[in-house]
Design an enzyme around this catalytic site. Structure first.
Site, PDB file in Angstrom:
ATOM      1  N   HIS A   1      29.363  -4.897  54.883  1.00  0.00           N
ATOM      2  CA  HIS A   1      30.702  -5.255  55.348  1.00  0.00           C
ATOM      3  C   HIS A   1      30.823  -4.932  56.834  1.00  0.00           C
ATOM      4  O   HIS A   1      30.230  -3.973  57.306  1.00  0.00           O
ATOM      5  CB  HIS A   1      31.770  -4.456  54.576  1.00  0.00           C
ATOM      6  CG  HIS A   1      33.129  -5.052  54.658  1.00  0.00           C
ATOM      7  ND1 HIS A   1      33.974  -4.813  55.709  1.00  0.00           N
ATOM      8  CD2 HIS A   1      33.767  -5.926  53.849  1.00  0.00           C
ATOM      9  CE1 HIS A   1      35.099  -5.493  55.514  1.00  0.00           C
ATOM     10  NE2 HIS A   1      34.998  -6.168  54.408  1.00  0.00           N
TER      11      HIS A   1
ATOM     12  N   ASP B   1      33.115  -8.411  46.626  1.00  0.00           N
ATOM     13  CA  ASP B   1      32.549  -9.548  45.897  1.00  0.00           C
ATOM     14  C   ASP B   1      31.492  -9.151  44.878  1.00  0.00           C
ATOM     15  O   ASP B   1      31.069  -9.986  44.080  1.00  0.00           O
ATOM     16  CB  ASP B   1      31.940 -10.540  46.903  1.00  0.00           C
ATOM     17  CG  ASP B   1      33.026 -11.175  47.765  1.00  0.00           C
ATOM     18  OD1 ASP B   1      32.940 -11.090  48.994  1.00  0.00           O
ATOM     19  OD2 ASP B   1      33.989 -11.715  47.171  1.00  0.00           O
TER      20      ASP B   1
HETATM   21  C1  SDX Z   1      34.216 -10.455  52.429  1.00  0.00           C
HETATM   22  O1  SDX Z   1      35.818  -8.897  56.788  1.00  0.00           O
HETATM   23  C2  SDX Z   1      36.399  -8.735  55.635  1.00  0.00           C
HETATM   24  O2  SDX Z   1      37.293  -7.939  55.466  1.00  0.00           O
HETATM   25  C3  SDX Z   1      35.888  -9.669  54.545  1.00  0.00           C
HETATM   26  C4  SDX Z   1      36.367  -9.352  53.128  1.00  0.00           C
HETATM   27  C5  SDX Z   1      37.848  -9.630  52.928  1.00  0.00           C
HETATM   28  O3  SDX Z   1      38.445  -9.032  52.027  1.00  0.00           O
HETATM   29  O4  SDX Z   1      38.384 -10.537  53.639  1.00  0.00           O
HETATM   30  O5  SDX Z   1      36.092  -7.998  52.823  1.00  0.00           O
HETATM   31  C6  SDX Z   1      35.638 -10.249  52.107  1.00  0.00           C
HETATM   32  O6  SDX Z   1      33.889 -11.399  53.081  1.00  0.00           O
HETATM   33  C7  SDX Z   1      33.223  -9.429  51.978  1.00  0.00           C
HETATM   34  C8  SDX Z   1      31.773  -9.735  52.479  1.00  0.00           C
HETATM   35  C9  SDX Z   1      31.168 -10.782  51.539  1.00  0.00           C
HETATM   36  N1  SDX Z   1      29.840 -11.228  52.080  1.00  0.00           N
HETATM   37  C10 SDX Z   1      28.703 -10.877  51.501  1.00  0.00           C
HETATM   38  O7  SDX Z   1      28.612 -10.112  50.542  1.00  0.00           O
HETATM   39  C11 SDX Z   1      27.465 -11.522  52.139  1.00  0.00           C
HETATM   40  C12 SDX Z   1      26.369 -10.472  52.313  1.00  0.00           C
HETATM   41  N2  SDX Z   1      26.760  -9.516  53.361  1.00  0.00           N
HETATM   42  C13 SDX Z   1      26.355  -9.818  54.685  1.00  0.00           C
HETATM   43  O8  SDX Z   1      25.982 -11.088  55.026  1.00  0.00           O
HETATM   44  C14 SDX Z   1      26.997  -8.948  55.763  1.00  0.00           C
HETATM   45  O9  SDX Z   1      26.969  -7.654  55.323  1.00  0.00           O
HETATM   46  C15 SDX Z   1      28.403  -9.303  56.212  1.00  0.00           C
HETATM   47  C16 SDX Z   1      28.536 -10.737  56.556  1.00  0.00           C
HETATM   48  C17 SDX Z   1      29.385  -8.956  55.144  1.00  0.00           C
HETATM   49  C18 SDX Z   1      28.728  -8.453  57.434  1.00  0.00           C
HETATM   50  O10 SDX Z   1      27.919  -8.904  58.436  1.00  0.00           O
HETATM   51  P1  SDX Z   1      27.799  -8.133  59.847  1.00  0.00           P
HETATM   52  O11 SDX Z   1      28.886  -7.146  60.018  1.00  0.00           O
HETATM   53  O12 SDX Z   1      27.612  -9.186  60.891  1.00  0.00           O
HETATM   54  O13 SDX Z   1      26.491  -7.277  59.666  1.00  0.00           O
HETATM   55  P2  SDX Z   1      25.070  -7.716  60.173  1.00  0.00           P
HETATM   56  O14 SDX Z   1      24.758  -9.066  59.626  1.00  0.00           O
HETATM   57  O15 SDX Z   1      25.023  -7.505  61.635  1.00  0.00           O
HETATM   58  O16 SDX Z   1      24.157  -6.635  59.416  1.00  0.00           O
HETATM   59  C19 SDX Z   1      23.770  -5.442  60.048  1.00  0.00           C
HETATM   60  C20 SDX Z   1      22.376  -5.159  59.479  1.00  0.00           C
HETATM   61  C21 SDX Z   1      21.391  -6.313  59.741  1.00  0.00           C
HETATM   62  O17 SDX Z   1      20.083  -5.772  59.726  1.00  0.00           O
HETATM   63  P3  SDX Z   1      19.383  -5.308  61.141  1.00  0.00           P
HETATM   64  O18 SDX Z   1      19.530  -6.477  62.091  1.00  0.00           O
HETATM   65  O19 SDX Z   1      20.152  -4.071  61.568  1.00  0.00           O
HETATM   66  O20 SDX Z   1      17.964  -5.026  60.781  1.00  0.00           O
HETATM   67  O21 SDX Z   1      22.454  -5.054  58.040  1.00  0.00           O
HETATM   68  C22 SDX Z   1      21.695  -6.116  57.443  1.00  0.00           C
HETATM   69  C23 SDX Z   1      21.516  -7.165  58.512  1.00  0.00           C
HETATM   70  O22 SDX Z   1      20.345  -7.936  58.253  1.00  0.00           O
HETATM   71  N3  SDX Z   1      22.512  -6.618  56.317  1.00  0.00           N
HETATM   72  C24 SDX Z   1      22.010  -7.019  55.156  1.00  0.00           C
HETATM   73  C25 SDX Z   1      23.125  -7.351  54.373  1.00  0.00           C
HETATM   74  N4  SDX Z   1      24.242  -7.148  55.071  1.00  0.00           N
HETATM   75  C26 SDX Z   1      23.859  -6.702  56.279  1.00  0.00           C
HETATM   76  N5  SDX Z   1      20.732  -7.103  54.709  1.00  0.00           N
HETATM   77  C27 SDX Z   1      20.602  -7.573  53.440  1.00  0.00           C
HETATM   78  N6  SDX Z   1      21.619  -7.907  52.615  1.00  0.00           N
HETATM   79  C28 SDX Z   1      22.891  -7.811  53.054  1.00  0.00           C
HETATM   80  N7  SDX Z   1      23.903  -8.132  52.246  1.00  0.00           N
END
Ligand code: SDX
Length: 432
Positions: A308, A365
């Site tokens: 998140h 989710d």
């Molecule tokens: C919702 O914002 C809100 O409030 C949203 C929400 C709401 O109520 O409105 O809470 C609802 O959208 C919840 C999120 C649902 N999405 C997912 O579950 C999709 C999977 N999660 C990710 O794609 C990610 O965690 C996000 C999109 C939720 C957040 O993305 P960020 O903040 O841009 O984080 P990032 O992509 O920069 O990740 C930081 C690191 C990265 O690795 P490094 O580059 O440091 O090596 O964490 C890794 C990412 O690759 N990472 C993940 C991951 N989430 C982050 N690696 C694997 N699986 C994941 N789920």
């Protein structure tokens, strides 16, 4: 105590005020940066930028706190019968409703529950397998066609009517798209039923048999909608604010929110979570392979339902949903092997350095789909249910911005990295 930040650019030194939130949060006010320095700030995805001041929802990502108008979300879900309509009123109007306010709001939701027949007729021309989020976004915009008198809502009663229309009819739109997809007759809303019971009725009753609404199921749906009701400036809410900042009407602003929410990184993740769990259940991969794929930088796969932008701890909603799954499924005689798989995935991830180092925890989710499945909601309707829950939050945020005398059209800047000035080349002189 006035606090400021000092910015030194070459021999220019400027002071930028620091503004304090009511819960201790602080922000550097850079609203005068361009005028004072000629420079813009650069913050792709706005990860470090507060786009507004808001009094609606507070999140503490480090402590895993979520409050609606100061009240912890767990206080609403712990009620004997969780009440989504009450939370909707609180978010939109800023206070818990009195008996008379709640009754009036309920009356408005009932008065405005029927979809205009012109909107209903559109379903006949939509493919039965159309994505429900596409239908929802289109139908919300269509409401602007049949409720032209609601495009400008300046008085409180008109605002309440258009708010009740959207919150009430979003259920009808969702249920109609489900019934259309199954080739079933539309079930009209029943004015005798409360909000969630009516949605279940429209989804699952048939002309000759009323769906039996079990209190546990109705309570579970209220709890789900409450947990999705608002979440400060997430992607879809800031989309609603952006569209609303141009003074666009509430229907089109909410329709834009639906489009943003559809994305698999946002509200669409609840579908991807269940697809991921089903793939494991069907033997397509093991839980450990799922974890390994998510960690593999050469693999686009993500552990959906994890991570998140704000929470660096457990998403409190995920905790409530996990407990709700454990409580509700046995109460409604449901077993779901996906719940055990989810628990195993969660345990593997929370004990894996990759996830621990990045503060990746289950988000809203991760478990929501399992509860929706138990209620009988099909997977392709999960994100629509997220939208039904989120609509009061979108409306509250749109209203707060609309009422702010200082609000301006949202128009970010950019860092231009394209061609420096060049000339036009007639097509006859262009390289082939
Ligand atoms: C919702 O914002 C809100 O409030 C949203 C929400 C709401 O109520 O409105 O809470 C609802 O959208 C919840 C999120 C649902 N999405 C997912 O579950 C999709 C999977 N999660 C990710 O794609 C990610 O965690 C996000 C999109 C939720 C957040 O993305 P960020 O903040 O841009 O984080 P990032 O992509 O920069 O990740 C930081 C690191 C990265 O690795 P490094 O580059 O440091 O090596 O964490 C890794 C990412 O690759 N990472 C993940 C991951 N989430 C982050 N690696 C694997 N699986 C994941 N789920």
């Amino acid at each position: 105590m006035k606090e400021s930040a000092i910015l030194q650019i070459g021999d220019q030194r400027i002071e930028l005020p620091v503004i304090h939130g009511s819960e201790g949060g602080k922000s550097i006010d850079i609203s005068g940066l361009l005028a004072k320095t000629g420079l813009t700030s650069y913050d792709p995805a706005l990860a470090n930028t507060a786009i507004c001041k808001s009094a609606i929802t507070y999140i503490d990502g480090d402590k895993g706190i979520l409050r609606y108008r100061g009240i912890a979300v767990e206080e609403f879900t712990a009620q004997p019968t969780p009440n989504f309509v009450e939370v909707a009123w609180l978010l939109i109007f800023g206070h818990l409703p009195t008996f008379s306010e709640l009754d009036h709001f309920r009356d408005q939701l009932t008065t405005h529950e029927l979809l205009h027949e012109d909107v209903r007729d559109v379903y006949q021309h939509i493919p039965a397998d159309a994505p429900p989020m596409a239908i929802l976004s289109a139908a919300l915009n269509h409401l602007a066609c049949v409720h032209k008198n609601y495009l400008n809502v300046d008085d409180p009663e008109s605002f309440l009517e258009v708010t009740a229309s959207i919150i009430s009819q979003v259920r009808t739109i969702a249920a109609f798209s489900f019934r259309r997809s199954k080739g079933l007759p539309h079930m009209y809303p029943d004015p005798r039923l409360r909000y969630c019971a009516n949605f279940l009725h429209m989804m699952f009753s048939s002309p000759y048999q009323q769906y039996e609404i079990r209190p546990e199921v109705e309570d579970a749906l209220n709890l789900l909608f409450i947990l999705h009701a608002d979440h400060e400036q997430n992607c879809s809410t800031s989309t609603v604010r952006t569209v609303g900042s141009a003074k666009a009407n509430l229907f089109s602003s909410c329709a834009a929110g639906v489009s943003a929410l559809w994305g698999p990184l946002h509200g669409g993740a609840n579908v991807k979570v269940v697809e991921m769990l089903e793939r494991i259940y069907e033997g397509g991969m093991t839980p450990q392979q799922c974890i390994n794929n998510a960690k593999d930088k050469d693999n686009p796969f993500r552990l959906f339902g994890f991570g998140h932008r704000v929470y660096r701890n457990f998403d409190p909603r995920a905790k409530v949903l996990r407990e709700a799954c454990d409580r509700v499924l046995p109460n409604i005689d449901r077993q779901d092997p996906l719940l055990d798989i989810a628990r195993e995935l969660e345990s593997l991830a929370l004990n894996d350095d990759y996830f621990v180092e990045r503060n990746l925890y289950p988000n809203v989710d991760f478990y929501s789909g399992i509860l929706l499945r138990a209620i009988g909601i099909p997977t392709n309707m999960f994100t629509v249910c997220f939208a039904i829950g989120r609509l009061p939050g979108w409306i509250a945020q749109w209203k707060e911005q609309n009422e702010d005398p200082g609000s301006r059209i949202i128009r970010p800047r950019q860092v231009y990295v394209g061609n420096t000035q060049t000339g036009y080349v007639p097509i006859t002189n262009r390289e082939v």
